[in-house]
Motif scaffolding. Structure first.
Motif, PDB file in Angstrom:
ATOM      1  N   ASN A   1       0.848  -1.182   0.000  1.00 29.02           N
ATOM      2  CA  ASN A   1       0.000   0.000   0.000  1.00 29.02           C
ATOM      3  C   ASN A   1       0.886   1.236   0.000  1.00 29.02           C
ATOM      4  O   ASN A   1       1.120   1.847   1.022  1.00 29.02           O
TER       5      ASN A   1
ATOM      6  N   LYS B   1       0.036  15.875   3.657  1.00 26.70           N
ATOM      7  CA  LYS B   1      -1.198  15.317   4.226  1.00 26.70           C
ATOM      8  C   LYS B   1      -1.433  15.811   5.650  1.00 26.70           C
ATOM      9  O   LYS B   1      -2.576  15.991   6.061  1.00 26.70           O
TER      10      LYS B   1
ATOM     11  N   ASN C   1      -8.002  15.312   2.987  1.00 22.27           N
ATOM     12  CA  ASN C   1      -7.837  13.859   2.981  1.00 22.27           C
ATOM     13  C   ASN C   1      -9.080  13.198   2.426  1.00 22.27           C
ATOM     14  O   ASN C   1     -10.180  13.695   2.609  1.00 22.27           O
TER      15      ASN C   1
ATOM     16  N   LYS D   1       4.249   7.571  -1.759  1.00 21.94           N
ATOM     17  CA  LYS D   1       4.759   7.277  -0.423  1.00 21.94           C
ATOM     18  C   LYS D   1       6.132   7.923  -0.306  1.00 21.94           C
ATOM     19  O   LYS D   1       7.163   7.298  -0.562  1.00 21.94           O
TER      20      LYS D   1
ATOM     21  N   SER E   1      -1.572   7.035  -0.937  1.00 22.05           N
ATOM     22  CA  SER E   1      -2.759   7.446  -0.204  1.00 22.05           C
ATOM     23  C   SER E   1      -3.523   8.445  -1.058  1.00 22.05           C
ATOM     24  O   SER E   1      -2.988   9.012  -1.996  1.00 22.05           O
TER      25      SER E   1
END
Length: 151
Positions: free
Chosen positions: A34, A62, A150, A54, A37
């Motif tokens: 993962n 963020k 977000n 990432k 985001s």
């Protein structure tokens, strides 16, 4: 005798490195799977979703969210704004800029590109808009107010 000892050491190191590489738990592998985001970008009534890379700079962005900023049009291909704080940088020469690229110029200038082109300027890549269809028509008319939050 030395050769036998050396081969034993090599075999032990090989076995350890093999197990270390393949015997990790699922929890240890999950962050690598993962790597991105999501962030929501609202411009007027248009809403876009962006995937952030990432990277320390994207993670620092963020933390600032949500923010609403006045973004200035520049060169008929991008909008930019000064952020309220500095972000970590890892800049590289831009090369091919794509529609929807979200980048950092210097350590505090957020740039959103709405046209593709090639550049020799250096940027820190933060992410990109997942589906940039309509982005150019939304941004190409001048300065705009943009909300980043977000998702």
């Amino acid at each position: 005798m030395k050769l036998k000892f050396l081969l034993t050491v090599i075999a032990i190191l090989f076995a350890f490195s093999f197990c270390n590489a393949s015997c990790k738990s699922n929890n240890e592998r999950t962050p690598r799977q993962n790597n991105n985001s999501k962030m929501k970008i609202t411009i007027g009534t248009a809403v876009f979703t962006a995937t952030l890379y990432k990277k320390p700079s994207a993670a620092a962005l963020k933390v600032m969210l949500p923010i609403t900023v006045d973004m200035t049009e520049l060169n008929g291909n991008e909008i930019y704004c000064d952020l309220p704080g500095r972000l970590p940088i890892n800049s590289s020469v831009g090369g091919d800029i794509k529609v929807g690229d979200l980048m950092l110029y210097g350590n505090n200038v957020l740039v959103l590109f709405y046209k593709s082109f090639n550049t020799s300027y250096s940027y820190t890549k933060l992410g990109s808009i997942d589906n940039p269809a309509g982005l150019a028509s939304t941004l190409g008319a001048g300065n705009v107010v943009v909300k980043f939050e977000n998702n």
